[in-house]
Structures are given as C-alpha cells and as structure tokens.
Design a protein around this motif. Structure first.
Motif, PDB file in Angstrom:
ATOM      1  N   GLN A 236      -4.313 -11.250  -8.524  1.00 54.46           N
ATOM      2  CA  GLN A 236      -4.067  -9.814  -8.646  1.00 54.46           C
ATOM      3  C   GLN A 236      -5.194  -9.002  -8.019  1.00 54.46           C
ATOM      4  O   GLN A 236      -4.961  -7.973  -7.379  1.00 54.46           O
ATOM      5  CB  GLN A 236      -3.875  -9.437 -10.112  1.00 54.46           C
ATOM      6  CG  GLN A 236      -2.575  -9.949 -10.702  1.00 54.46           C
ATOM      7  CD  GLN A 236      -2.278  -9.362 -12.071  1.00 54.46           C
ATOM      8  OE1 GLN A 236      -3.127  -8.728 -12.703  1.00 54.46           O
ATOM      9  NE2 GLN A 236      -1.069  -9.584 -12.547  1.00 54.46           N
ATOM     10  N   HIS A 237      -6.421  -9.466  -8.193  1.00 58.38           N
ATOM     11  CA  HIS A 237      -7.553  -8.760  -7.599  1.00 58.38           C
ATOM     12  C   HIS A 237      -7.467  -8.797  -6.072  1.00 58.38           C
ATOM     13  O   HIS A 237      -7.713  -7.779  -5.401  1.00 58.38           O
ATOM     14  CB  HIS A 237      -8.865  -9.395  -8.054  1.00 58.38           C
ATOM     15  CG  HIS A 237     -10.081  -8.777  -7.440  1.00 58.38           C
ATOM     16  ND1 HIS A 237     -10.468  -7.489  -7.699  1.00 58.38           N
ATOM     17  CD2 HIS A 237     -10.989  -9.277  -6.546  1.00 58.38           C
ATOM     18  CE1 HIS A 237     -11.568  -7.211  -7.006  1.00 58.38           C
ATOM     19  NE2 HIS A 237     -11.892  -8.275  -6.304  1.00 58.38           N
ATOM     20  N   GLU A 238      -7.104  -9.937  -5.524  1.00 61.65           N
ATOM     21  CA  GLU A 238      -6.968 -10.054  -4.077  1.00 61.65           C
ATOM     22  C   GLU A 238      -5.874  -9.130  -3.552  1.00 61.65           C
ATOM     23  O   GLU A 238      -6.023  -8.519  -2.483  1.00 61.65           O
ATOM     24  CB  GLU A 238      -6.671 -11.508  -3.698  1.00 61.65           C
ATOM     25  CG  GLU A 238      -7.867 -12.427  -3.899  1.00 61.65           C
ATOM     26  CD  GLU A 238      -7.504 -13.900  -3.772  1.00 61.65           C
ATOM     27  OE1 GLU A 238      -6.298 -14.186  -3.526  1.00 61.65           O
ATOM     28  OE2 GLU A 238      -8.405 -14.749  -3.915  1.00 61.65           O
ATOM     29  N   GLN A 239      -4.789  -9.016  -4.296  1.00 64.23           N
ATOM     30  CA  GLN A 239      -3.709  -8.110  -3.897  1.00 64.23           C
ATOM     31  C   GLN A 239      -4.171  -6.661  -3.921  1.00 64.23           C
ATOM     32  O   GLN A 239      -3.860  -5.878  -3.010  1.00 64.23           O
ATOM     33  CB  GLN A 239      -2.503  -8.299  -4.818  1.00 64.23           C
ATOM     34  CG  GLN A 239      -1.797  -9.633  -4.635  1.00 64.23           C
ATOM     35  CD  GLN A 239      -0.780  -9.907  -5.727  1.00 64.23           C
ATOM     36  OE1 GLN A 239      -0.545  -9.068  -6.601  1.00 64.23           O
ATOM     37  NE2 GLN A 239      -0.173 -11.085  -5.694  1.00 64.23           N
ATOM     38  N   ARG A 240      -4.943  -6.279  -4.950  1.00 64.10           N
ATOM     39  CA  ARG A 240      -5.450  -4.918  -5.021  1.00 64.10           C
ATOM     40  C   ARG A 240      -6.385  -4.610  -3.861  1.00 64.10           C
ATOM     41  O   ARG A 240      -6.322  -3.534  -3.253  1.00 64.10           O
ATOM     42  CB  ARG A 240      -6.177  -4.694  -6.360  1.00 64.10           C
ATOM     43  CG  ARG A 240      -5.262  -4.555  -7.562  1.00 64.10           C
ATOM     44  CD  ARG A 240      -6.003  -4.005  -8.772  1.00 64.10           C
ATOM     45  NE  ARG A 240      -7.041  -4.897  -9.249  1.00 64.10           N
ATOM     46  CZ  ARG A 240      -6.872  -5.794 -10.222  1.00 64.10           C
ATOM     47  NH1 ARG A 240      -5.680  -5.937 -10.803  1.00 64.10           N
ATOM     48  NH2 ARG A 240      -7.868  -6.556 -10.614  1.00 64.10           N
ATOM     49  N   GLU A 241      -7.244  -5.575  -3.546  1.00 59.64           N
ATOM     50  CA  GLU A 241      -8.176  -5.376  -2.441  1.00 59.64           C
ATOM     51  C   GLU A 241      -7.435  -5.263  -1.113  1.00 59.64           C
ATOM     52  O   GLU A 241      -7.796  -4.457  -0.254  1.00 59.64           O
ATOM     53  CB  GLU A 241      -9.173  -6.536  -2.393  1.00 59.64           C
ATOM     54  CG  GLU A 241     -10.190  -6.531  -3.519  1.00 59.64           C
ATOM     55  CD  GLU A 241     -11.054  -5.286  -3.500  1.00 59.64           C
ATOM     56  OE1 GLU A 241     -11.696  -5.025  -2.466  1.00 59.64           O
ATOM     57  OE2 GLU A 241     -11.053  -4.564  -4.510  1.00 59.64           O
ATOM     58  N   GLU A 242      -6.399  -6.056  -0.949  1.00 53.11           N
ATOM     59  CA  GLU A 242      -5.623  -6.007   0.292  1.00 53.11           C
ATOM     60  C   GLU A 242      -4.950  -4.650   0.449  1.00 53.11           C
ATOM     61  O   GLU A 242      -4.934  -4.074   1.546  1.00 53.11           O
ATOM     62  CB  GLU A 242      -4.571  -7.120   0.284  1.00 53.11           C
ATOM     63  CG  GLU A 242      -3.797  -7.218   1.585  1.00 53.11           C
ATOM     64  CD  GLU A 242      -2.811  -8.365   1.582  1.00 53.11           C
ATOM     65  OE1 GLU A 242      -1.960  -8.432   2.496  1.00 53.11           O
ATOM     66  OE2 GLU A 242      -2.891  -9.228   0.663  1.00 53.11           O
ATOM     67  N   ARG A 243      -4.404  -4.110  -0.650  1.00 51.76           N
ATOM     68  CA  ARG A 243      -3.778  -2.787  -0.585  1.00 51.76           C
ATOM     69  C   ARG A 243      -4.793  -1.698  -0.254  1.00 51.76           C
ATOM     70  O   ARG A 243      -4.509  -0.779   0.503  1.00 51.76           O
ATOM     71  CB  ARG A 243      -3.079  -2.482  -1.912  1.00 51.76           C
ATOM     72  CG  ARG A 243      -1.778  -3.259  -2.128  1.00 51.76           C
ATOM     73  CD  ARG A 243      -0.974  -2.667  -3.256  1.00 51.76           C
ATOM     74  NE  ARG A 243      -1.642  -2.754  -4.546  1.00 51.76           N
ATOM     75  CZ  ARG A 243      -1.518  -3.789  -5.379  1.00 51.76           C
ATOM     76  NH1 ARG A 243      -0.740  -4.812  -5.037  1.00 51.76           N
ATOM     77  NH2 ARG A 243      -2.136  -3.785  -6.543  1.00 51.76           N
ATOM     78  N   ARG A 244      -5.997  -1.814  -0.811  1.00 49.69           N
ATOM     79  CA  ARG A 244      -7.028  -0.830  -0.536  1.00 49.69           C
ATOM     80  C   ARG A 244      -7.439  -0.872   0.935  1.00 49.69           C
ATOM     81  O   ARG A 244      -7.687   0.167   1.555  1.00 49.69           O
ATOM     82  CB  ARG A 244      -8.244  -1.086  -1.431  1.00 49.69           C
ATOM     83  CG  ARG A 244      -8.036  -0.665  -2.870  1.00 49.69           C
ATOM     84  CD  ARG A 244      -9.185  -1.110  -3.733  1.00 49.69           C
ATOM     85  NE  ARG A 244      -8.954  -0.771  -5.135  1.00 49.69           N
ATOM     86  CZ  ARG A 244      -9.586  -1.353  -6.159  1.00 49.69           C
ATOM     87  NH1 ARG A 244     -10.446  -2.307  -5.915  1.00 49.69           N
ATOM     88  NH2 ARG A 244      -9.327  -0.983  -7.378  1.00 49.69           N
ATOM     89  N   ASN A 245      -7.539  -2.066   1.485  1.00 47.23           N
ATOM     90  CA  ASN A 245      -7.944  -2.217   2.885  1.00 47.23           C
ATOM     91  C   ASN A 245      -6.893  -1.707   3.858  1.00 47.23           C
ATOM     92  O   ASN A 245      -7.204  -1.353   5.004  1.00 47.23           O
ATOM     93  CB  ASN A 245      -8.256  -3.688   3.195  1.00 47.23           C
ATOM     94  CG  ASN A 245      -9.490  -4.175   2.449  1.00 47.23           C
ATOM     95  OD1 ASN A 245     -10.376  -3.382   2.105  1.00 47.23           O
ATOM     96  ND2 ASN A 245      -9.556  -5.482   2.185  1.00 47.23           N
ATOM     97  N   GLN A 246      -5.657  -1.688   3.407  1.00 44.52           N
ATOM     98  CA  GLN A 246      -4.561  -1.223   4.277  1.00 44.52           C
ATOM     99  C   GLN A 246      -4.465   0.295   4.323  1.00 44.52           C
ATOM    100  O   GLN A 246      -3.795   0.853   5.190  1.00 44.52           O
ATOM    101  CB  GLN A 246      -3.233  -1.808   3.798  1.00 44.52           C
ATOM    102  CG  GLN A 246      -3.106  -3.309   4.039  1.00 44.52           C
ATOM    103  CD  GLN A 246      -1.858  -3.898   3.437  1.00 44.52           C
ATOM    104  OE1 GLN A 246      -1.153  -3.226   2.682  1.00 44.52           O
ATOM    105  NE2 GLN A 246      -1.577  -5.153   3.764  1.00 44.52           N
ATOM    106  N   LYS A 247      -5.136   0.976   3.384  1.00 49.18           N
ATOM    107  CA  LYS A 247      -5.040   2.434   3.339  1.00 49.18           C
ATOM    108  C   LYS A 247      -5.924   3.066   4.427  1.00 49.18           C
ATOM    109  O   LYS A 247      -6.930   2.506   4.821  1.00 49.18           O
ATOM    110  CB  LYS A 247      -5.481   2.946   1.958  1.00 49.18           C
ATOM    111  CG  LYS A 247      -4.496   2.584   0.865  1.00 49.18           C
ATOM    112  CD  LYS A 247      -4.944   3.133  -0.453  1.00 49.18           C
ATOM    113  CE  LYS A 247      -3.951   2.806  -1.554  1.00 49.18           C
ATOM    114  NZ  LYS A 247      -4.386   3.323  -2.887  1.00 49.18           N
TER     115      LYS A 247
END
Length: 247
Positions: A236-247
C-alpha cells in the motif's frame, strides 16, 4: 525522602550527580512525586557549583526521570518512569529512515509470537473476557465504518495480549512500537475495507487461540498476522508513493 551523596571532584561532575540520583531511585530512596533539594542545597551536598547541578538536572529531565517545575514551589520533582523518551528516539529513527518495514516485521514476528504464546499460558477468565471485549470493540468500529476507530482497537487488542502475558518488558516495548510507530505514521497504517476486514478476522482468530490456551497456535497466528500486515502495508505504501510521483 533520603538522599545520601558521595562527593567527587572531576571535570564531569554533573555526570556524578546524575548517577547518584539514579542510584537513589534504584534503591528506593527517591520515589515518584518526591521533590529534590533546591539547586543551592544540592550544590552544597555535592560541593560543586549551581551550574553543575543545573546541568545534571537538565540531563535527568531529558532522561525522563524528573520534571522541572518553575515558579513558586517549583524545582525538580521525581517522575514515574515510562517509555516516552525511548519512544521519542524510536520516532526519530523512523523519521530518519533507519527503521523500515522489514526491520519492523522481523522484530514483531519474533516478539509478538512469543508474547501470544505466553498469554495463552497465563490467560484466566477475567483476562479472557477482557480480550474478547477488546476485539469486539474493534469489530464494532469496523462494522460501523469507523476505520480509525478500528485501527485504535487493533492496537488495544495487541496491548491487551501483551498485558495478559504478564511480562512488563514485553508490554513496555510493544506499547512503544504500537503507539509511537504503528499508530502514529501513515506509512505503517492499513486502508481499504477488504484489507481491514481480513485484519479483523485475523485478530479474532488470534484472540480465540489465546483465550483457549492454545499456545503454539496463538504464536503461529500472531506471526502470520504480522507477516500479512507487513506485506500489505509495504504494498500500500508503494502504491501511495507511485501515485504521488505521477502527480
């Protein structure tokens, strides 16, 4: 209150003052709530300067052994020992990235497995009722759509198991881990209704194993619960970080 001191002259005099106050606590000469003598009196007792005494009191306060009160009737007062200061240091280690998911998972699998087994050996009717009440509160929060309430209940269940194990060291360490890290940092929190439901079912199974005195089963369930939690949390943390990096 009695405070018998040994006088010593060296360049690190404040450390000597600190160590003697600590020894007085260990011997029971000082107890929580006792007021230490004034700075002036301590300086006379140790035959040192008030500046040295002030530095010693600062160190004792940092260690969480005394509270420094100001104003009329102020001074240094012995406090009840707790894990707050250690918890603050652990908090800093997490912020600095020195404690990661694998460290936490490895530690918790080992310790919480042992604690669950001990709890199963030492559970009685009163403790069993408390454990079932705690897990029922967590279940009620989840069923009511209160995810934060469930996560608080999760922590309460783990600490109730540690209390049942009747080992103050395990309890203190697990309280520090659950309250200062797992309950305080977003990176260590779970989300999603299916994930939380699975987590709750695992907790319920763990509590029943403890309540029924099945030590080996309780240890296995505790380890599996922690392993599953850690794996999901990392993902879940990796998914959150990936979403943040895509912004």
């Amino acid at each position: 209150m009695a405070l018998n001191v040994v006088k010593l002259k060296n360049n690190r005099m404040y450390q000597h003052v600190v160590s003697q106050v600590e020894e007085a606590l260990v011997r029971g000469e000082l107890r929580p709530g006792d007021a230490l003598p004034s700075e002036m009196k301590l300086a006379e007792m140790f035959e040192t300067s008030r500046g040295t005494v002030r530095e010693a009191l600062r160190v004792l306060e940092e260690k969480g052994l005394v509270d420094i009160r100001v104003g009329v009737g102020g001074g240094a007062v012995v406090r009840e020992p707790d894990m707050d200061k250690i918890g603050e240091r652990l908090d800093l280690l997490v912020r600095l990235g020195r404690v990661g998911y694998d460290h936490m998972g490895e530690f918790r699998e080992s310790v919480e497995g042992i604690v669950a087994a001990l709890a199963a050996e030492r559970v009685d009717a009163g403790k069993a009722a408390l454990l079932r009440a705690k897990v029922a509160e967590a279940r009620a929060a989840l069923d009511g759509g209160d995810a934060e309430g469930f996560l608080r209940g999760d922590v309460a269940v783990h600490l109730a198991i540690a209390e049942t194990a009747e080992n103050p060291l395990f309890l203190a360490v697990l309280r520090m881990v659950h309250e200062n890290i797992l309950g305080a940092f977003e990176q260590f929190s779970l989300s999603g209704s299916e994930t939380l439901e699975e987590n709750c079912r695992d907790l319920e199974g763990l509590v029943e194993a403890v309540v029924q005195g099945r030590g080996e089963d309780a240890a296995r369930k505790a380890r599996e619960h922690v392993r599953k939690y850690n794996t999901t949390m990392k993902a879940q943390h990796e998914q959150r970080e990936e979403r943040r990096n895509q912004k």
